[in-house]
Enzyme design. Structure first.
Site, short mmCIF file in Angstrom:
data_model
loop_
_atom_site.label_atom_id
_atom_site.label_comp_id
_atom_site.label_asym_id
_atom_site.label_seq_id
_atom_site.Cartn_x
_atom_site.Cartn_y
_atom_site.Cartn_z
N GLU A 108 5.51 -51.17 -42.47
CA GLU A 108 6.43 -51.02 -43.59
C GLU A 108 5.67 -51.19 -44.90
O GLU A 108 4.92 -52.14 -45.07
CB GLU A 108 7.53 -52.09 -43.47
N ASP A 126 6.65 -51.71 -48.63
CA ASP A 126 7.69 -51.95 -49.62
C ASP A 126 7.15 -51.62 -51.01
O ASP A 126 6.50 -52.44 -51.65
CB ASP A 126 8.16 -53.40 -49.57
N GLU A 180 11.03 -53.64 -54.13
CA GLU A 180 12.18 -54.49 -53.79
C GLU A 180 12.50 -55.25 -55.05
O GLU A 180 11.67 -56.02 -55.56
CB GLU A 180 11.83 -55.43 -52.65
N HIS A 184 3.37 -54.48 -45.46
CA HIS A 184 3.49 -55.28 -44.23
C HIS A 184 2.91 -54.45 -43.10
O HIS A 184 3.15 -53.24 -43.04
CB HIS A 184 4.95 -55.54 -43.86
#
Length: 456
Positions: A230, A232, A235, A246
């Site tokens: 993942e 990101d 956010e 991640h």
């Protein structure tokens, strides 16, 4: 996402087929245009669309209107086990605007937080489609990804997220033939939290060991989780923002159980790095960089540029740096610099930054042990899907993003303070009632060669 996402799943008063396909509501993907840019400074517009995640959809019997899932509980007569449930139940089409508060206009996507129709819907998650049955896959090494965001109507406790996950392009239909719905109905989600609230994983219902959430009337968790790499990119709410890679030890969407999932006390024993390596300007020591009236002023729209640089400046080299820029009111704003004792003045994400951050904050460095930026680059080699969502946090009230977290240690400890929101903020019952009209707008998505997607 930092905490285990407790995403909302609710039932409608219409009909459709679970991992089968229902026919009560026609599935029409809202259109959304994006642009692909080249080093020559030219950008070409692509007509694309978005699709709602299957977890939000009405799940009912294939031959009638009986709910297979109501509130946060399965009908055990229809769903005694995962395989039988997939045969008996169908996912239906979605009324994007009326039921879910999801609208598009040209290159802009608006996600409303709470929508009241026949039932109350809270939050949503959508994916960018390449065509009617495939997610658009992104390969962003030695590339940049740019979008505009308006978070002025997104208060403490909410998260307007834009990120990439290593889902199957077809939603898992090829690998799991019992999945008849596929990407057209938003199946196959995964992320590094290995979420257990996903109702169908690997073409089977996640009914085994299902437990209804104590705090969320629409969600629960099953024995299995759905894991994958993942990235990101964003956010954020009006008070804080984080960019966080991640990684996992596995490639592509993977169903986990037991220790693999890294739940609870086994957080650092699983196949994915749940903490990630985050760059939150506030957490990294600059508390006046992003927020209302600050350098990046969240009271109005701005542009977010993320560059994925490689060691040899080619699309085949190892991912070595993730760099962030902002553009607002015609001005390019360089990323903030780290101001933490014992750390250099980093302004981008590198393996060196991640290692220094983990040491300075006393955090477990599973990002490094699971492969770091090189592993993130491998996920982009395989292709990653674009996700956009708005959500609240039934696990820890989004304090990990915009407040002091954890709350049982002094806020003066390095890495604890993450934003100006109160530690009492972000409670889902509170934000759902007091901030029901909250929303986020993502627009003007562009991707392509480094330096090609924004005006310098």
């Amino acid at each position: 996402m930092f905490p285990a996402a407790t995403l909302l799943c609710f039932t409608l008063l219409a009909v459709v087929r679970g991992q089968q396909v229902g026919t009560v509501t026609a599935e029409n993907h809202p259109s959304l245009s994006v642009q692909q840019c080249t080093g020559s400074g030219s950008c070409s517009t692509q007509s694309r669309s978005i699709v709602l995640d299957s977890n939000w959809r009405w799940l009912h019997t294939t031959s009638g209107y009986t709910n297979c899932y109501t509130g946060n509980t399965w009908d055990t007569s229809l769903c005694p086990d995962g395989a039988t449930c997939a045969q008996n139940c169908a996912l239906d089409g979605a009324d994007y605007a009326g039921t879910y508060g999801i609208t598009t206009s040209g290159n802009a996507l608006t996600l409303k937080f709470v929508t009241q129709s026949q039932q109350k819907n809270i939050g949503s998650r959508v994916y960018l489609m390449a065509d009617q049955s495939h997610y658009q896959m992104f390969h962003l090494k030695n590339q940049e990804f740019t979008f505009d965001v308006d978070m002025s109507n997104l208060p403490c406790g909410l998260n307007g997220a834009l990120y990439f996950v290593e889902m199957d392009a077809d939603g898992g239909m090829t690998r799991f033939p019992t999945n008849k719905a596929g990407a057209k109905y938003g199946t196959g989600y995964c992320d590094t939290q290995c979420p257990h609230d996903i109702k169908f994983i690997n073409g089977e219902a996640n009914v085994e060991g299902w437990a209804a959430s104590a705090s969320d009337p629409n969600a629960g968790s099953g024995m299995f989780g759905s894991c994958c790499n993942e990235m990101d990119v964003w956010e954020a709410n009006s008070m804080a923002a984080a960019v966080t890679p991640h990684v996992c030890s596995v490639q592509s969407q993977t169903r986990c159980s037991g220790t693999q999932c890294g739940d609870g006390d086994e957080r650092y024993d699983g196949i994915c790095d749940k903490d990630g390596c985050d760059f939150n300007s506030f957490r990294m020591g600059d508390k006046t960089f992003l927020g209302p009236g600050m350098t990046v002023d969240t009271r109005s729209k701005f542009t977010v540029v993320t560059q994925f640089l490689t060691a040899d400046n080619t699309t085949t080299g190892s991912l070595s740096e993730i760099r962030r820029l902002y553009v607002q009111n015609g001005m390019v704003i360089q990323n903030s610099k780290v101001n933490i004792p014992g750390m250099a003045a980093y302004d981008s994400i590198t393996d060196e930054f991640c290692n220094a951050q983990k040491e300075a904050f006393g955090d477990t460095n599973t990002f490094e042990s699971l492969g770091g930026l090189k592993q993130m680059g491998t996920a982009f080699d395989n292709g990653m899907s674009l996700v956009m969502s708005v959500w609240d946090d039934h696990a820890v009230n989004m304090l990990w993003l915009d407040s002091d977290y954890p709350t049982d240690v002094p806020a003066t400890n390095p890495g604890v303070a993450r934003g100006n929101c109160a530690t009492t903020s972000g409670q889902p019952t509170q934000v759902e009632s007091q901030s029901a009209s909250a929303s986020v707008v993502f627009s003007n998505i562009k991707f392509g060669d480094i330096g090609s997607t924004f005006a310098h």
